[in-house]
Write a protein that holds these residues in place. Sequence first.
Motif, short mmCIF file in Angstrom:
data_model
loop_
_atom_site.label_atom_id
_atom_site.label_comp_id
_atom_site.label_asym_id
_atom_site.label_seq_id
_atom_site.Cartn_x
_atom_site.Cartn_y
_atom_site.Cartn_z
N ILE A 145 -1.28 11.10 -33.25
CA ILE A 145 -2.60 11.72 -33.21
C ILE A 145 -3.59 10.66 -32.75
CG2 ILE A 145 -4.28 13.07 -34.52
CD1 ILE A 145 -1.46 14.25 -34.75
N VAL A 152 -4.38 7.65 -35.36
CA VAL A 152 -4.57 7.99 -36.76
C VAL A 152 -3.33 7.55 -37.54
CG1 VAL A 152 -4.90 9.86 -38.43
CG2 VAL A 152 -6.07 9.93 -36.20
N THR A 153 -3.47 6.47 -38.30
CA THR A 153 -2.34 5.92 -39.05
C THR A 153 -2.17 6.65 -40.38
OG1 THR A 153 -2.85 3.78 -38.10
CG2 THR A 153 -1.35 3.80 -39.97
N GLY A 154 -3.30 6.96 -41.01
CA GLY A 154 -3.26 7.67 -42.29
C GLY A 154 -3.18 6.72 -43.47
N ALA A 155 -3.38 7.29 -44.65
CA ALA A 155 -3.45 6.49 -45.87
C ALA A 155 -2.08 5.97 -46.30
CB ALA A 155 -4.06 7.31 -47.00
N HIS A 156 -1.00 6.66 -45.86
CA HIS A 156 0.34 6.23 -46.25
C HIS A 156 1.21 5.97 -45.03
CE1 HIS A 156 -1.34 9.17 -49.14
NE2 HIS A 156 -1.03 8.25 -50.02
N ALA A 158 1.59 7.88 -42.62
CA ALA A 158 2.28 9.12 -42.25
C ALA A 158 1.42 10.00 -41.32
CB ALA A 158 2.69 9.91 -43.49
N GLY A 159 0.35 9.44 -40.78
CA GLY A 159 -0.44 10.19 -39.80
C GLY A 159 0.44 10.58 -38.62
N GLY A 160 0.37 11.84 -38.22
CA GLY A 160 1.18 12.29 -37.08
C GLY A 160 2.63 12.56 -37.39
N VAL A 252 -7.45 20.72 -37.41
CA VAL A 252 -7.74 19.44 -38.07
C VAL A 252 -8.42 18.49 -37.08
CG1 VAL A 252 -6.76 17.45 -39.28
CG2 VAL A 252 -5.82 19.72 -39.68
N ASN B 131 -10.05 7.79 -46.02
CA ASN B 131 -9.27 8.85 -45.37
C ASN B 131 -9.26 10.07 -46.28
OD1 ASN B 131 -8.04 7.73 -42.77
ND2 ASN B 131 -7.60 6.12 -44.26
N ILE B 145 -12.91 16.38 -41.96
CA ILE B 145 -11.81 15.41 -41.91
C ILE B 145 -12.42 14.03 -41.70
CG2 ILE B 145 -9.60 14.86 -40.81
CD1 ILE B 145 -9.72 17.79 -41.69
N VAL B 147 -11.41 10.11 -41.08
CA VAL B 147 -10.34 9.16 -40.75
C VAL B 147 -10.98 7.79 -40.60
CG1 VAL B 147 -8.74 8.45 -38.93
CG2 VAL B 147 -8.81 10.84 -39.64
N ILE B 151 -16.13 10.72 -39.42
CA ILE B 151 -15.89 12.15 -39.25
C ILE B 151 -15.09 12.42 -37.98
CG2 ILE B 151 -17.02 14.33 -38.69
CD1 ILE B 151 -19.43 13.31 -40.31
N SER B 253 -3.36 14.05 -40.52
CA SER B 253 -4.27 12.92 -40.78
C SER B 253 -3.91 12.11 -42.02
CB SER B 253 -5.72 13.42 -40.88
OG SER B 253 -5.95 14.04 -42.14
N ASP B 254 -2.94 12.55 -42.83
CA ASP B 254 -2.44 11.77 -43.97
C ASP B 254 -3.57 11.19 -44.83
OD1 ASP B 254 -0.88 10.23 -45.69
OD2 ASP B 254 -0.55 8.64 -44.23
N PRO B 255 -4.33 12.06 -45.51
CA PRO B 255 -5.47 11.56 -46.29
C PRO B 255 -5.05 10.89 -47.58
CG PRO B 255 -5.18 13.90 -46.68
CD PRO B 255 -4.17 13.52 -45.62
N GLU B 256 -5.93 10.06 -48.10
CA GLU B 256 -5.72 9.44 -49.41
C GLU B 256 -6.08 10.44 -50.50
OE1 GLU B 256 -7.87 5.84 -49.61
OE2 GLU B 256 -7.32 5.42 -51.71
#
Lengths: 312, 312
Positions: A145, A152-156, A158-160, A252, B131, B145, B147, B151, B253-256
Amino acid sequence: MKKYCFGIDIGGTSVKCGLFQTDGKVVDKWEIPTRTEDNGSRILPDVAETIGKKIKEKNLNPEEVAGAGIGVPGPVDGEGNVTMAVNLHWGFVPLAKELSEMTGLTVKAGNDANVAALGEMWMGGAAGSSNVIMVTLGTGIGGGIIVDGKIVTGAHGAGGEIGHSHAVDDMEETCNCGNKGCLEQVASATGIARLARKKLASTDRPSVMRKAPNVSAKTVFDGVKAGDDLAIEVAEEFGEYLGKALAIFASVSDPEVFVIGGGVSKAGQVVLDYIRKYYEKYAFSSCKEAGFALAKLGNDAGIYGAAKLVLE
Amino acid sequence: MKKYCFGIDIGGTSVKCGLFQTDGKVVDKWEIPTRTEDNGSRILPDVAETIGKKIKEKNLNPEEVAGAGIGVPGPVDGEGNVTMAVNLHWGFVPLAKELSEMTGLTVKAGNDANVAALGEMWMGGAAGSSNVIMVTLGTGIGGGIIVDGKIVTGAHGAGGEIGHSHAVDDMEETCNCGNKGCLEQVASATGIARLARKKLASTDRPSVMRKAPNVSAKTVFDGVKAGDDLAIEVAEEFGEYLGKALAIFASVSDPEVFVIGGGVSKAGQVVLDYIRKYYEKYAFSSCKEAGFALAKLGNDAGIYGAAKLVLE
């Protein structure tokens, strides 16, 4: 003034390397073997050595080199640390820091699927866009992503990870990830073959797919091109699963373009046509006009994207 | 050195205004009416005037003011232009440019749902995270969202339009957006009431919900708290639709943390419990540990987030 950068894509059997001009032009491309013995402890020294040799060979002034970007088959955090990369026999490796010490260069690292997406954004199927969703349809489904030009790497990390988004409610088989009904169970190369086998078993209707010794995604799209009814039905099923999922993802991150790569995409425009048909059915109005493009860089997407990492 | 910033949230009937210290502390909060006559042409001069008055009243040195951020009920592009805001009677308005000229301040603008998410990230339910996915469960479903602290606006201003992501395959009613089976048809306050009415009509079993003159989301969660079986079944349905959708969004987006706000969230922790139960069922392993929090800022999320816009 920086003129050059290195893009390195570390795979389980070989390390792909590229020397680029900062405008995206390839100066040189080469490969070295990935030596995974001793917990993969030789990989980074090998990469440092090949970069050093190339700088000498091309007579580059290190001042002109923006740095080296690295793609790795595993999660990478924002500091360039690899948490684990099974195929490289790596546990935790502070990649960016170590390779930077070995080479004296700025080093940035990212997950290989994400980095490939960045490559396609920079010089491939999504060139000119800064909001992209890249979908790699191979044995599994990889995703990348890009939002405002950044991964977008994400918090863990796991982005994408779109291959494991839930897509089918009544799936009985379990995915490698432990869940049931993941997108890659029905829309990867393996997933398409599964849909085809199920379709063939469900009926006695004739199909060119019955002649294939092993039904694959290629069998299906070859069948579609030959006008085979059952193959077309399988392609519709695939298109609905994937098009619907991409429509949800668009709510999203609202991309400008989807780039479709991986082995399945070799069947060409027909793949995009089936995805887009259902994407448009399910997408929110403002997102319906998103573009669909085939990936252009093939196996080189990783080195392009890695190089781009250090230019950000 | 910047010490202050303004956060302005333009709604259809009133403009909420806040003067903040740059550390997030509120100095003052007030409202002015939204004058939508003459195609809403008085709104920005009114905002400029109230900001100017406040600067005088508080004896601020304009050099110490970082700027004014504005949230608007409609899509806003990266340059701070509003494409259209029906409730304000606006067509295209170059908001950031015009208000900056009127006030002499730096002005940034964003969509109100997105800006509210930024507010919750800054000083609310997601404070400390960068995130975040914010979900506002009201008449419809709004989303924001975040990231890496920013925004996600998207290529068509539709980033975070999660209320219109596809969630139900066999829905016959059409959503306001024109599609069928949107998430907000089953998980907004209106959607929960719809599920409850359907449940009550499908059976003769007793339920405290039958006593309510108009079944609402509150009726359902009051019923859940009273141990009512049918209400619990409705809450499970709601939880499965929303939890599954959030799990799919997490693969992008793998949010926290997910922040749940809007009228429905007033029922409290029980709402999070039903969502999280199904989120964990459907989420990819690395994403399962994402947190769930209730929104904290209520109607002030918009002014907080707007203020934060100019601090980025």
